[in-house]
Design a protein around this motif. Structure first.
Motif, PDB file in Angstrom:
ATOM      1  N   TYR A 164       0.766  -1.297  -0.007  1.00  0.00           N
ATOM      2  CA  TYR A 164      -0.060   0.022   0.041  1.00  0.00           C
ATOM      3  C   TYR A 164       0.897   1.209  -0.040  1.00  0.00           C
ATOM      4  N   ARG A 178      -4.392  -1.661  -3.705  1.00  0.00           N
ATOM      5  CA  ARG A 178      -2.944  -1.987  -3.141  1.00  0.00           C
ATOM      6  C   ARG A 178      -2.190  -2.712  -4.638  1.00  0.00           C
ATOM      7  N   THR A 199      -5.758   3.260   0.997  1.00  0.00           N
ATOM      8  CA  THR A 199      -6.307   1.888   1.055  1.00  0.00           C
ATOM      9  C   THR A 199      -7.068   1.433   0.118  1.00  0.00           C
TER      10      THR A 199
END
Length: 415
Positions: free
Chosen positions: A187, A273, A270
């Motif tokens: 991330y 990813r 988030t």
């Protein structure tokens, strides 16, 4: 052929870092270069990247280093810490003796900024740039090479450079393989630097090493942004899921880490990813008048921070090989491209294979636990600042060339 779209000396397939660098290098030699890109517009996704001296020397060679320094950051140190205890394990001072030894600075820069610098250099040099072209096949027989697009276009060239990345279609011309799942994902995030940002985060590249995870932080854009990358072993990615619906895996991976690491997780975006793949090294990148470059030739895990660096090295070596073989006092010897590509392949394959393999080993050493973690920390702490014995093979001025014999994985760098 009635459907020939373009005829050029060199056709570059792919408009990422490697494609732009290769196009610029060959255009500087005097070639008529056309670059085709599948995306409708040029751009680069991601966050920060690290340019070690082996890459910044190439930018210096092309007169682009000052532009990178104008927008990038020269960190003072590369610092490794244990993510569970927070203790410092080792550091490397990146100015002074380090910069003098390697002939160029260590620079951290936003990926989009470096991409823009290369793109503008290609435009200024006269590279023809064409968007919305998906090349599906290349034929390299005879005295010309041809690339066939999904729309039925045919691009003719004396030589083709395949820079179509990790999931390269054109790599299938020379190898029957696919990307290798590392089980790790990343991330990333960039946030504005504020008065609350710890001052040390504005000066250094900091790497926290934890069991099955690590975290990297450094400043970007002259200290305006803080770049954070969190990498961890993902059960869902091991199962083959590139994306995942929640952040529970991320939180679980760092639950035993120090508060500084826990706090840094708040900087991450988030929503997406980045699954971490590489491929096994291959010896041959060439099919007649076509050569692979960059991630199409040698995709690597990020632990040595060398993906973009090795792409720039590729372009510099190709520039020299083509200059020596193709660009003669009498003009361009179009028949010499195959020899130039062979020279390029021979010069680069062993070095990039070593970087690929070392990146894998280096990543394993970062993520150990138990006794292995204790031993890793002892080894790191035994290393003094400005101990260059483990860096010279990667950053040294002899690139591109045969690396020195040093222990595999023994180099300081970061994802």
């Amino acid at each position: 052929m009635s459907n020939v779209k373009e005829s050029t000396d060199v056709l570059v397939v792919g408009g990422g870092m490697a494609g732009l660098a290769g196009a610029l290098a060959l255009r500087e030699n005097g070639a008529d270069v056309t670059l085709v890109e599948v995306a409708p517009a040029f751009g680069e996704v991601g966050a920060g990247l690290q340019m070690a001296p082996n890459a910044s020397r190439v930018l210096k060679r092309w007169g682009l280093l000052e532009k990178a320094l104008e927008i990038g950051v020269q960190p003072k140190h590369l610092v490794f810490r244990d993510a569970v205890t927070g203790e410092e394990l080792t550091r490397q001072t990146l100015g002074g003796e380090f910069e003098e030894r390697y002939g160029a600075p260590y620079v951290v820069i936003h990926r989009s900024d470096l991409h823009r610098i290369l793109l503008e250099a290609c435009q200024a040099a006269g590279v023809t740039l064409v968007n919305d072209v998906l090349v599906q096949k290349v034929e390299t027989g005879g005295d010309r090479a041809r690339a066939y697009s999904a729309k039925g276009e045919v691009f003719e060239a004396d030589a083709i450079l395949a820079a179509d990345g990790l999931k390269s279609t054109l790599r299938g011309t020379v190898a029957n393989d696919g990307p290798v799942n590392s089980a790790y994902v990343a991330y990333r995030g960039t946030v504005p630097i504020t008065e609350e940002t710890p001052a040390t985060d504005l000066e250094d590249v900091i790497v926290y090493l934890g069991p099955n995870c690590h975290l990297v932080q450094y400043p970007l854009r002259k200290g305006q942004l803080l770049n954070t990358v969190a990498v961890f072993k993902s059960p869902s990615f091991e199962r083959g899921e590139e994306q995942y619906g929640g952040v529970d895996e991320l939180q679980a991976a760092y639950k035993d880490c120090v508060p500084a690491v826990q706090e840094a997780l708040k900087n991450l975006a988030t929503g997406i990813r980045w699954p971490m793949y590489d491929r096994d090294p291959i010896e041959n990148w060439v099919a007649g008048r076509m050569a692979l470059i960059g991630d199409a030739a040698h995709p690597m895990l990020q632990y040595l921070a060398q993906g973009a660096c090795q792409a720039l090295e590729d372009a510099a070596v190709l520039q020299d090989a083509a200059r020596n073989r193709v660009f003669t006092p009498e003009g361009i010897d179009a028949g010499a491209w195959e020899a130039a590509f062979r020279d390029f392949n021979e010069e680069r394959a062993a070095r990039t294979a070593r970087v690929q393999r070392t990146a894998r080993i280096w990543g394993e050493s970062w993520h150990v636990d138990g006794v292995a973690r204790v031993l890793r920390n002892m080894l790191f702490k035994s290393r003094g600042d400005n101990n260059f014995q483990y860096n010279d093979w990667l950053y040294g001025r002899n690139e591109p060339g045969a690396p020195a014999e040093v222990p595999a994985g023994a180099v300081l760098a970061g994802a």
